[in-house]
Design an enzyme around this catalytic site. Structure first.
Site, PDB file in Angstrom:
ATOM      1  N   HIS A  53       0.838  -1.425  -0.039  1.00 12.09           N
ATOM      2  CA  HIS A  53       0.049  -0.066   0.029  1.00 12.09           C
ATOM      3  C   HIS A  53       0.778   1.411  -0.007  1.00 12.09           C
ATOM      4  CE1 HIS A  53      -3.466   2.299   1.784  1.00 12.09           C
ATOM      5  NE2 HIS A  53      -2.540   3.295   1.961  1.00 12.09           N
ATOM      6  N   GLU A  54       1.873   1.265   0.897  1.00  9.46           N
ATOM      7  CA  GLU A  54       2.517   2.316   0.990  1.00  9.46           C
ATOM      8  C   GLU A  54       3.606   2.727  -0.145  1.00  9.46           C
ATOM      9  OE1 GLU A  54       1.084   3.585   4.232  1.00  9.46           O
ATOM     10  OE2 GLU A  54       2.669   4.764   3.033  1.00  9.46           O
ATOM     11  N   HIS A 109       1.637   4.455  -2.635  1.00  8.49           N
ATOM     12  CA  HIS A 109       1.825   5.898  -2.580  1.00  8.49           C
ATOM     13  C   HIS A 109       3.096   6.569  -3.133  1.00  8.49           C
ATOM     14  CE1 HIS A 109      -1.661   6.382  -0.476  1.00  8.49           C
ATOM     15  NE2 HIS A 109      -1.451   5.763   0.984  1.00  8.49           N
TER      16      HIS A 109
HETATM   17 ZN   LIG Z   1      -2.371   5.345   2.460  1.00  4.02          ZN
END
Ligand SMILES: [Zn+2]
Length: 396
Positions: free
Chosen positions: A68-69, A72
């Site tokens: 998830h990170e 980003h």
């Molecule tokens: Zn996030």
């Protein structure tokens, strides 16, 4: 931000770090899954199997948080923003993006990719479940991970800063109004509200007898509320500092010493009595430089009486310096990014001032005192710590 983090590797040039609190949360999650979730999902499983599943699911959850990170971070890199590290810790993960996004579009895409990745992971674990049909414990693990990723995605879409949903909201308000600070203020206020709601819900859960769940939810609420609160503080400081320059806050009466004094004399007559942490060294035609306490500490004590300040100073040309016209807010961000406490201010090759974080905070207090309206002679109002922005931190 994380003083006790262990780097475990690099992905796409980003350092992946584990904060000490990560081990605590993985242990806690593994325990919660092993003693309550998996026994109810698979009553036939032995407690050894429950623990194995619990541990694997807890570690896999953080692998999903990392992905998830990375979502980003990779989008931020595509926009040319530097991402020095991702840290996994008690509340999930933080991508440290070195600068704020420059446009609403950048903010939107950097933020939205996180929940999208978690939704994709949820779908993936759902899809692979039938493939694990013959090894029942792993079906339960896949199901658990599908569920946790779905919760992660939905939770992060809550429109409260610093959650991804809060950044998406900021991007939209920013796009609609063109006002970055007003957009940040709106998202942070909602973030605080969401934090208080979670604290209240957590306390209610505790009263209903779900002690661990309630404590955990209230704890997350407290974290969100304080993170959103410091974002608001940051924005109000940025607004206050708006047009102010380095020259407005720098120290002009900084301690100056001659280059030929020894470190022993420097410590005995300048450091201890006056408590200064740095000194500008004038070395005649050889120009100037800076010597700090940390430089002195690199020299062994028995060498102090025979080592001069000029020998240990860092010449101005080698120093990271700022100019009197630089924006105060930009310099504060730079200090946060580079982890430095003071910077020499130069005009040409001359040191004309020193600016430390404390100087900026002191100046900010004066600005706040004035902003708060007329008061008798500006006394020191409130001494409080101040969150220095560390770039763009993303909760999972
Ligand atoms: Zn996030």
């Amino acid at each position: 931000m994380f003083r006790h983090a262990i780097p475990i590797g690099r992905i796409f040039g980003i350092s992946i770090d584990l904060d000490y609190s990560w081990f605590l949360i993985v242990g806690l999650f593994a325990w919660m899954l092993a003693v309550s979730y998996f026994p109810s999902e698979l009553p036939a499983a032995s407690s050894g199997q429950d623990w194995a599943m619990g541990f694997v699911a807890a570690v896999m959850l953080f692998v999903c948080v990392l992905i998830h990170e990375l979502g980003h971070s990779v989008v931020a890199q595509i926009y040319g923003l530097n991402v020095p590290r991702i840290t996994l810790f008690l509340f999930g993960g933080v991508s440290q993006i070195a600068a704020e996004p420059g446009t609403p579009g950048q903010e939107f895409w950097i933020a939205v990719i996180g929940p999208v990745v978690s939704l994709a992971l949820a779908a993936l674990f759902w899809e692979i479940e039938p493939l694990l049909a013959y090894i029942s414990p792993w079906i339960a693990v896949a199901e658990c991970l599908a569920l946790m990723n779905l919760v992660l995605a939905l939770f992060n879409l809550i429109p409260g800063f610093p959650l991804d949903g809060g950044r998406i909201l900021r991007a939209m308000v920013w796009r609609a109004t063109g006002a970055y600070q007003r957009a940040t203020g709106a998202a942070a206020v909602i973030g605080r509200f969401v934090g208080f709601l979670l604290i209240a819900f957590g306390i209610w859960e505790i009263f209903r007898g779900a002690l661990i769940d309630g404590l955990w939810i209230a704890f997350i609420g407290w974290y969100l509320e304080s993170a959103a609160g410091s974002q608001l503080q940051l924005e109000s400081a940025r607004t206050l500092m708006g047009q102010h320059r380095v020259a407005d806050a720098m120290r002009r009466d900084f301690p100056r010493i001659a280059g030929d004094i020894t470190l022993q004399t420097l410590v005995d007559h300048f450091v201890l009595p006056e408590g200064n942490h740095y000194f500008v060294v004038s070395e005649g035609n050889a120009g100037e430089g800076l010597i700090t306490l940390s430089t002195i500490h690199t020299v062994s004590r028995e060498m102090w009486p025979v080592t001069t300040a000029a020998q240990m100073m860092i010449p101005t040309a080698k120093l990271d310096t700022i100019t009197p016209d630089a924006g105060l807010w930009a310099v504060l961000e730079k200090m946060g990014r580079d982890g430095v406490n003071q910077l020499p201010v130069v005009e040409g090759s001359q040191i004309v001032g020193i600016l430390s974080r404390e100087d900026i905070l002191q100046y900010l207090r004066v600005l706040e005192a004035f902003a708060a309206g007329p008061r008798p002679a500006t006394s020191r109002v409130v001494r409080r710590g101040f969150p220095v922005s560390k770039g763009h931190s993303h909760l999972p």
